[in-house]
Design a protein around this motif. Structure first.
Motif, PDB file in Angstrom:
ATOM      1  N   PHE A 206      53.864  16.887  57.704  1.00 49.55           N
ATOM      2  CA  PHE A 206      53.248  17.733  58.861  1.00 49.55           C
ATOM      3  C   PHE A 206      52.957  18.315  58.501  1.00 49.55           C
ATOM      4  O   PHE A 206      52.467  19.439  57.649  1.00 49.55           O
ATOM      5  CB  PHE A 206      54.686  18.092  59.955  1.00 49.55           C
ATOM      6  CG  PHE A 206      55.376  16.886  59.976  1.00 49.55           C
ATOM      7  CD1 PHE A 206      55.091  16.010  60.763  1.00 49.55           C
ATOM      8  CD2 PHE A 206      56.601  16.377  59.367  1.00 49.55           C
ATOM      9  CE1 PHE A 206      55.963  14.770  61.182  1.00 49.55           C
ATOM     10  CE2 PHE A 206      57.044  15.595  59.677  1.00 49.55           C
ATOM     11  CZ  PHE A 206      57.080  14.442  60.943  1.00 49.55           C
ATOM     12  N   PHE A 207      51.242  18.828  59.132  1.00 47.89           N
ATOM     13  CA  PHE A 207      50.570  20.670  58.873  1.00 47.89           C
ATOM     14  C   PHE A 207      50.404  21.268  60.468  1.00 47.89           C
ATOM     15  O   PHE A 207      50.517  20.249  61.700  1.00 47.89           O
ATOM     16  CB  PHE A 207      49.886  20.117  59.201  1.00 47.89           C
ATOM     17  CG  PHE A 207      48.946  19.289  57.452  1.00 47.89           C
ATOM     18  CD1 PHE A 207      49.176  20.588  56.002  1.00 47.89           C
ATOM     19  CD2 PHE A 207      49.774  18.058  56.930  1.00 47.89           C
ATOM     20  CE1 PHE A 207      49.214  19.801  54.371  1.00 47.89           C
ATOM     21  CE2 PHE A 207      49.825  17.999  55.584  1.00 47.89           C
ATOM     22  CZ  PHE A 207      49.269  19.040  54.387  1.00 47.89           C
ATOM     23  N   THR A 208      50.817  22.287  60.508  1.00 49.40           N
ATOM     24  CA  THR A 208      50.216  22.542  61.954  1.00 49.40           C
ATOM     25  C   THR A 208      49.054  23.659  61.467  1.00 49.40           C
ATOM     26  O   THR A 208      48.635  24.259  60.553  1.00 49.40           O
ATOM     27  CB  THR A 208      51.720  23.898  61.652  1.00 49.40           C
ATOM     28  OG1 THR A 208      52.877  23.731  62.343  1.00 49.40           O
ATOM     29  CG2 THR A 208      51.567  25.167  63.548  1.00 49.40           C
ATOM     30  N   PHE A 209      48.127  23.551  62.833  1.00 51.09           N
ATOM     31  CA  PHE A 209      47.099  24.705  62.483  1.00 51.09           C
ATOM     32  C   PHE A 209      47.405  26.136  63.118  1.00 51.09           C
ATOM     33  O   PHE A 209      47.379  25.820  64.163  1.00 51.09           O
ATOM     34  CB  PHE A 209      46.066  23.480  63.421  1.00 51.09           C
ATOM     35  CG  PHE A 209      45.730  21.957  63.502  1.00 51.09           C
ATOM     36  CD1 PHE A 209      44.860  21.547  62.049  1.00 51.09           C
ATOM     37  CD2 PHE A 209      46.036  20.842  63.998  1.00 51.09           C
ATOM     38  CE1 PHE A 209      44.140  20.978  62.247  1.00 51.09           C
ATOM     39  CE2 PHE A 209      45.400  19.641  64.482  1.00 51.09           C
ATOM     40  CZ  PHE A 209      45.239  19.875  62.985  1.00 51.09           C
ATOM     41  N   GLU A 210      46.895  26.714  62.428  1.00 54.48           N
ATOM     42  CA  GLU A 210      47.319  28.237  61.781  1.00 54.48           C
ATOM     43  C   GLU A 210      47.045  29.042  63.512  1.00 54.48           C
ATOM     44  O   GLU A 210      47.860  29.178  64.250  1.00 54.48           O
ATOM     45  CB  GLU A 210      46.930  28.945  60.848  1.00 54.48           C
ATOM     46  CG  GLU A 210      47.932  28.826  59.882  1.00 54.48           C
ATOM     47  CD  GLU A 210      47.703  29.807  58.606  1.00 54.48           C
ATOM     48  OE1 GLU A 210      47.204  30.310  58.497  1.00 54.48           O
ATOM     49  OE2 GLU A 210      47.413  28.712  57.492  1.00 54.48           O
ATOM     50  N   ASP A 211      45.647  28.978  64.235  1.00 54.58           N
ATOM     51  CA  ASP A 211      45.218  29.361  64.839  1.00 54.58           C
ATOM     52  C   ASP A 211      45.673  28.898  66.224  1.00 54.58           C
ATOM     53  O   ASP A 211      45.927  29.396  67.062  1.00 54.58           O
ATOM     54  CB  ASP A 211      43.737  29.375  64.668  1.00 54.58           C
ATOM     55  CG  ASP A 211      42.850  30.325  63.490  1.00 54.58           C
ATOM     56  OD1 ASP A 211      44.096  31.062  63.451  1.00 54.58           O
ATOM     57  OD2 ASP A 211      42.485  29.851  63.479  1.00 54.58           O
ATOM     58  N   THR A 212      46.456  27.558  66.263  1.00 59.26           N
ATOM     59  CA  THR A 212      46.799  26.815  67.875  1.00 59.26           C
ATOM     60  C   THR A 212      48.397  26.537  68.169  1.00 59.26           C
ATOM     61  O   THR A 212      49.196  26.588  69.000  1.00 59.26           O
ATOM     62  CB  THR A 212      45.877  26.352  67.968  1.00 59.26           C
ATOM     63  OG1 THR A 212      46.396  25.233  66.501  1.00 59.26           O
ATOM     64  CG2 THR A 212      44.333  26.559  67.957  1.00 59.26           C
TER      65      THR A 212
ATOM     66  N   ALA B 154      46.503  12.260  62.816  1.00 57.57           N
ATOM     67  CA  ALA B 154      47.589  12.056  64.355  1.00 57.57           C
ATOM     68  C   ALA B 154      48.911  13.072  64.799  1.00 57.57           C
ATOM     69  O   ALA B 154      48.579  13.919  64.494  1.00 57.57           O
ATOM     70  CB  ALA B 154      48.045  10.465  63.773  1.00 57.57           C
ATOM     71  N   ASN B 155      48.323  12.577  66.047  1.00 57.28           N
ATOM     72  CA  ASN B 155      49.650  13.400  66.972  1.00 57.28           C
ATOM     73  C   ASN B 155      49.506  14.911  67.285  1.00 57.28           C
ATOM     74  O   ASN B 155      49.489  16.015  67.587  1.00 57.28           O
ATOM     75  CB  ASN B 155      50.811  13.384  66.840  1.00 57.28           C
ATOM     76  CG  ASN B 155      51.840  11.754  66.601  1.00 57.28           C
ATOM     77  OD1 ASN B 155      50.836  10.947  67.068  1.00 57.28           O
ATOM     78  ND2 ASN B 155      52.460  11.309  65.216  1.00 57.28           N
ATOM     79  N   PHE B 156      47.708  14.624  67.179  1.00 59.38           N
ATOM     80  CA  PHE B 156      47.534  17.047  67.008  1.00 59.38           C
ATOM     81  C   PHE B 156      46.801  16.348  68.455  1.00 59.38           C
ATOM     82  O   PHE B 156      46.483  17.640  69.185  1.00 59.38           O
ATOM     83  CB  PHE B 156      46.498  17.138  66.462  1.00 59.38           C
ATOM     84  CG  PHE B 156      45.494  16.083  65.823  1.00 59.38           C
ATOM     85  CD1 PHE B 156      44.083  16.799  66.464  1.00 59.38           C
ATOM     86  CD2 PHE B 156      45.364  14.639  64.968  1.00 59.38           C
ATOM     87  CE1 PHE B 156      43.240  15.814  66.559  1.00 59.38           C
ATOM     88  CE2 PHE B 156      44.038  14.106  65.203  1.00 59.38           C
ATOM     89  CZ  PHE B 156      43.037  14.708  65.740  1.00 59.38           C
TER      90      PHE B 156
ATOM     91  N   GLY C  14      44.866   6.795  74.375  1.00 57.14           N
ATOM     92  CA  GLY C  14      44.236   8.418  74.765  1.00 57.14           C
ATOM     93  C   GLY C  14      44.295   9.779  73.596  1.00 57.14           C
ATOM     94  O   GLY C  14      44.252  10.668  73.553  1.00 57.14           O
ATOM     95  N   ALA C  15      45.053   9.176  72.293  1.00 60.78           N
ATOM     96  CA  ALA C  15      45.690   9.568  71.418  1.00 60.78           C
ATOM     97  C   ALA C  15      44.109   9.434  70.319  1.00 60.78           C
ATOM     98  O   ALA C  15      43.649   8.503  70.053  1.00 60.78           O
ATOM     99  CB  ALA C  15      46.975   8.705  70.786  1.00 60.78           C
TER     100      ALA C  15
END
Length: 140
Positions: free
Chosen positions: A32-38, A60-62, A97-98
């Motif tokens: 898993f990765f988290t986009f830092e600014d958001t 996926a799942n973003f 829609g993903a």
């Protein structure tokens, strides 16, 4: 499968948190990765089907569009721009829609460094160029 075990070792060396699984004979690595600014979180899945000569990488799942709304054509426009500018990954919208970013690659040219480069590069491109725009579409 040698490539699957090799990638697990590389993830361990890099201190990547990941989950390893086998579903119906297909080896999976999930991280898993988290986009830092958001603070949007993405799932990265590396799939090693046992009966094929390719492996697949999914991000996926973003983001997910509400079907039947103006979000769909706007997000598809982002997919088209992403695909036009990024030759090694393809972004598309699934039937629910993903948004999914995908890369298929041949096992005979497998390299753990290439896999990590594709993952980090893909996540970086989404974060740097597209995630804020996708969020504006989602919440407009």
């Amino acid at each position: 499968m040698f490539e699957y075990e090799e990638l697990k070792r590389k993830f361990d060396e890099a201190s990547f948190f990941y989950e390893a699984d086998n579903v119906d004979g297909t080896n999976l690595l999930r991280t898993f990765f988290t986009f830092e600014d958001t603070n949007v979180r993405a799932t990265v899945l590396v799939v090693f089907p046992t009966d094929e000569s390719e492996y697949k990488i999914y991000i996926a799942n973003f983001m997910k569009a509400e079907l039947g709304t103006s979000q769909v054509p706007q997000m598809l426009e982002v997919c088209n721009e992403f695909n036009a500018s990024t030759k090694f990954l393809k972004m598309y919208m699934d039937s629910e829609g993903a948004l999914i970013v995908e890369r298929d690659a041949a096992l005979d040219t497998f390299s753990t460094d290439d896999v990590i480069h594709i993952i980090l590069g893909g996540v970086g491109i989404i974060e740097d160029k597209y995630i804020k725009r996708l969020l504006k579409i989602k919440w407009s």
